[in-house]
Design a protein around this motif. Structure first.
Motif, short mmCIF file in Angstrom:
data_model
loop_
_atom_site.label_atom_id
_atom_site.label_comp_id
_atom_site.label_asym_id
_atom_site.label_seq_id
_atom_site.Cartn_x
_atom_site.Cartn_y
_atom_site.Cartn_z
N ASN A 270 0.82 -1.23 0.00
CA ASN A 270 0.00 0.00 0.00
C ASN A 270 0.85 1.27 0.00
O ASN A 270 0.33 2.36 0.21
N GLU A 273 -0.07 4.53 -2.43
CA GLU A 273 -1.06 5.51 -1.98
C GLU A 273 -0.49 6.43 -0.91
O GLU A 273 -0.90 7.58 -0.79
N ASN A 288 -4.92 -2.99 -3.25
CA ASN A 288 -3.98 -2.66 -2.18
C ASN A 288 -3.45 -1.23 -2.28
O ASN A 288 -3.29 -0.54 -1.28
#
Length: 464
Positions: A270, A273, A288
């Motif tokens: 992740n 992001e 994810n």
């Protein structure tokens, strides 16, 4: 009024001569031409002869490392975003990203403290005086993939066109150097499109030098480009912060706005992001690393899909919503990582052929003009596609010689971009006949595409 595309496939040989091949749409026309761009030898990337077939051909399916492999210079020994009171606060991984339109940008930086950061920006002045600056409090992600560091994110709005801004950011008493960026105008514009930098593919930080050279080359190719569209697989492992550091902390990103797309390697964690803030983030397309988003830049709507999510009904929702909210744009461009039309390693994969039968009709139904992809580490440009049917046209009837110009194309052109770093390449399947392919190229050197947009034309020149 005619509307058209001009797309040029350009050859970036990474030596002192850069020869572009291109495709263009004028009015409603698409034109192709061949050009030569001269560059100083010191500014060019070296082509070390003919690469061997096996070099940098690591499988996309290699199991990534599950450990945080950030360097000691970047990652201090601390837990869960906390910093000891006597430790120097460090700022790193700062990156400017695309906003909802030309009046907005997003910005992210990392700091080895939980303390909320501040961001200041103002129109550039000779004294670099921030007394009249806008001050923003960052939104903080306290625990990130980079151990001991928090992610600080802000949105800059109300930006004026053709204006140079200065900014600085801070956590506590630690303040960054002053940096600058310039907004574009409200008319014609240009941007770069980069396929698969994939830092770390085929070896430790492999591709870092090639990525650095490509970024430094951009101002020489187009000094007024508004942003860089990076079409996924920024890194190899998805959780390796040393790879993200090698991707982000580059001199070539100074003043440059990034528009990131999520690739399958990015989706192995992740961190994507956490590093890249964007606007108009949607509930559809989640995985994810993030989800779908979109933005408008001047006369063009860019719809950015997360193709790791295979629910094409969700992608249809995003596409239709973005179009409904922006009915007056001249152009509709859709970008996502996995290419429906390619000619290399992944061309016959089931998820690719499924995409042709599911997503491609949605794109046709919504009258998309241009689709930009990555993933297959090869250059491919389709004929004009009427849904899944290629409208095959050859210049002067000579098969294999793609036209330099299409007038009022009755369909979509798909461009699959090659790697912008050179970390990995895939061979063209020579034993297969891909009827949809108008141009295909693999010279195993980094590629970068420059896209110029007017009210009547889109021109794409790919340098290799």
């Amino acid at each position: 009024m005619k509307r058209g595309f001009s797309l040029f496939l350009a050859i970036l040989m990474l030596v002192s001569v850069f020869s572009p091949l291109g495709l263009g749409f004028e009015g409603n026309e698409i034109r192709f031409s061949t050009n030569v761009v001269e560059a100083a030898e010191d500014d060019a990337q070296s082509n070390e002869g003919t690469p061997k077939e096996e070099v940098n051909d690591a499988s996309n399916e290699v199991t990534p490392k599950e450990v945080n492999n950030a360097s000691d210079e970047v990652t201090p020994d601390m837990d869960n975003g906390t910093s000891s009171t006597d430790e120097e606060v460090k700022l790193t991984n700062d990156i400017l990203t695309i906003g909802k339109d030309g009046t907005e940008r997003n910005f992210t930086w990392y700091a080895n403290t939980k303390e909320k950061g501040k961001f200041e920006f103002a129109k550039l002045n000779a004294e670099k005086d921030f007394k009249d600056a806008t001050v923003l409090d960052a939104t903080v992600i306290e625990k990130t993939n980079l151990q001991g560091y928090s992610s600080n994110q802000v949105t800059l709005d109300g930006l004026e066109p053709d204006t140079e801004y200065m900014y600085r950011f801070s956590n506590g008493d630690t303040v960054s150097e002053v940096k600058t960026f310039k907004t574009g105008g409200t008319g014609d514009f240009s941007f770069f499109a980069a396929g698969d930098p994939q830092i770390g593919s085929g070896g430790h930080l492999n591709g870092e030098d090639g990525w650095d050279k490509t970024l430094k080359l951009l101002p020489k190719l187009d000094s007024s480009a508004s942003f860089l569209l990076s079409l996924g697989d920024q890194v190899q492992a998805g959780k390796d912060e040393e790879e993200y550091d090698a991707y982000i902390n580059r001199e070539g990103f100074n003043g440059l706005t990034l528009a990131p797309i999520i690739g399958n390697h990015d989706d192995r964690g992740n961190a994507h992001e956490e590093h890249f803030k964007v606007s108009n983030v949607q509930n559809e397309g989640k995985s994810n690393a993030g989800s779908n988003y979109y933005y408008v830049y001047n006369n063009t709507l860019f719809i950015c899909l997360n193709s790791n999510n295979k629910d094409y009904g969700e992608h249809k929702v995003t596409i239709e919503k973005a179009i409904a909210e922006n009915p007056n744009v001249k152009w509709r461009v859709v970008t996502f990582h996995h290419p429906p039309y390619t000619v290399a390693r992944h061309a016959l994969d089931k998820y690719i052929t499924d995409m042709r039968s599911t997503l491609v009709p949605i794109l046709k139904e919504n009258k998309i003009d241009l689709v930009l992809n990555g993933h297959d580490h090869v250059y491919t440009r389709t004929h004009v596609m009427d849904g899944t049917k290629p409208i095959i046209e050859w210049e002067n009837g000579e098969e294999g010689k793609a036209p330099s110009e299409y007038i009022n194309p009755k369909g979509i052109i798909y461009v699959t971009t090659n790697s912008a770093s050179g970390s990995k390449f895939y061979d063209i399947m020579q034993d297969k006949k891909f009827e949809y392919s108008a141009v295909k190229n693999q010279e195993k050197v980094p590629n970068i595409s420059n896209v110029k947009v007017t009210d009547n034309s889109i021109e794409v020149t790919t340098y290799r």
